[in-house]
Design a protein around this motif. Structure first.
Motif, short mmCIF file in Angstrom:
data_model
loop_
_atom_site.label_atom_id
_atom_site.label_comp_id
_atom_site.label_asym_id
_atom_site.label_seq_id
_atom_site.Cartn_x
_atom_site.Cartn_y
_atom_site.Cartn_z
N ASP A 85 57.65 13.16 65.22
CA ASP A 85 58.19 12.93 66.56
C ASP A 85 59.69 13.22 66.63
O ASP A 85 60.39 12.73 67.52
CB ASP A 85 57.90 11.50 67.02
N GLY A 86 60.18 14.02 65.67
CA GLY A 86 61.55 14.52 65.75
C GLY A 86 62.63 13.59 65.24
O GLY A 86 63.83 13.90 65.37
N VAL A 87 62.27 12.47 64.64
CA VAL A 87 63.28 11.55 64.12
C VAL A 87 63.81 12.06 62.77
O VAL A 87 63.03 12.40 61.87
CB VAL A 87 62.70 10.13 63.94
N ARG B 226 59.43 11.17 56.47
CA ARG B 226 60.31 10.13 57.00
C ARG B 226 60.86 9.29 55.85
O ARG B 226 60.13 8.92 54.93
CB ARG B 226 59.54 9.23 57.98
N SER C 173 69.29 10.53 63.60
CA SER C 173 69.33 11.12 64.93
C SER C 173 67.93 11.60 65.29
O SER C 173 66.94 11.23 64.65
CB SER C 173 70.33 12.29 64.95
N ASN C 174 67.86 12.42 66.33
CA ASN C 174 66.61 13.04 66.74
C ASN C 174 66.86 14.53 66.96
O ASN C 174 67.97 14.92 67.37
CB ASN C 174 66.08 12.40 68.03
N ALA D 268 67.69 5.88 59.69
CA ALA D 268 67.62 6.77 60.86
C ALA D 268 68.99 7.37 61.16
O ALA D 268 69.99 6.66 61.23
CB ALA D 268 67.09 6.00 62.06
N GLN E 257 66.10 16.34 69.25
CA GLN E 257 66.42 16.63 70.64
C GLN E 257 67.92 16.64 70.90
O GLN E 257 68.37 17.13 71.94
CB GLN E 257 65.72 15.63 71.56
#
Length: 260
Positions: A180-182, A216, A222-223, A220, A225
């Motif tokens: 999911d882009g994380v 993963r 960023s993403n 965390a 996006q």
């Protein structure tokens, strides 16, 4: 398969998964479990692994401080070169850019035109030295604490200087990008400097070979996006391509043979 090749394969598995199982490696490499145990003992003696029940894991230092640069550089070479070649298309003479310490980003140097005029800032000692061969590139190497595994500087001195600098484009590599882009990391050094870069610069290019996706870690960052561009190779999972299409993420896929 000779011992040198086998040891490399075990190292690759450790790097990609964090731990390995003797029985699984025995089947994958088609050698006896005793042979795998001897290989793991060799890596343990070299400080590259820690024995566990039924297998081995990366030393804690690798999780906190980054994987050895030579190990990273030996993985997925064709993919990294293809990605770097595409990234150079985003660089124009006269630009001011930042290159991080990732093994993929460092491949950019190979494809830069000999007489291009640039101001390049980097935290990577190796990249800085490679850039000194170019007559018209001004090289700025950040100071700070030098990580022996990654051969890169980090720490408060780096972050303070970065906040006062301007770059047209920032090129960054990451090892963990989820479905999911994380974007996550297992390195506190990487977190500090890349978090600073992500927050302060708009034109950001994410460079990562396909092995880095659908993974993963626990910190965390960023993403995807939040990035201007993502460049990867043609083995990228189709589900991630669909994710980028749904969310308007600019994705460039560099054609490359499926070779580790």
């Amino acid at each position: 398969m000779n011992k040198t090749t086998r040891l490399h394969e075990v190292e690759v598995a450790l790097y990609l998964h964090g731990s390995v199982d003797i029985a699984e490696l025995s089947q994958t490499l088609q050698v006896s479990e005793m042979t795998i145990r001897r290989d793991i003992n060799t890596l343990v003696s070299a400080g590259k692994a820690i024995r566990t029940r039924g297998g081995a894991m990366l030393p804690v230092a690798h999780y906190m401080d980054g994987i050895d640069l030579e190990t990273r550089s030996a993985l997925y070479i064709p993919q990294k070169r293809a990605i770097a070649k595409k990234a150079v298309e985003l660089i124009q003479s006269g630009d001011t850019i930042f290159l991080d310490d990732s093994s993929t980003t460092s491949c950019i140097v190979e494809f830069l035109p000999r007489n291009i005029q640039l101001i390049v800032t980097t935290c990577s000692l190796r990249t800085a030295m490679q850039l000194t061969r170019f007559p018209n590139i001004e090289v700025i190497c950040l100071g700070g604490n030098v990580n022996k595994a990654t051969q890169a500087a980090s720490g408060p001195l780096c972050n303070d200087l970065l906040r006062s600098m301007y770059f047209k484009t920032v090129f960054l590599g990451f090892a963990f990008i989820s479905e999911d882009g994380v974007i996550t990391t297992n390195s506190l050094d990487e977190y500090a400097i890349k978090r600073c870069l992500i927050q302060h610069y708009k034109q950001q290019v994410l460079m990562a070979d396909s092995s880095k996706f659908m993974r993963r870690s626990y910190i965390a960052l960023s993403n995807v996006q939040n990035f201007s561009h993502i460049i990867t190779d043609s083995d990228i999972p189709s589900s991630f391509v669909d994710f980028c299409n749904r969310n308007g993420v600019s994705l460039t896929i560099a054609p490359c043979k499926n070779t580790v």
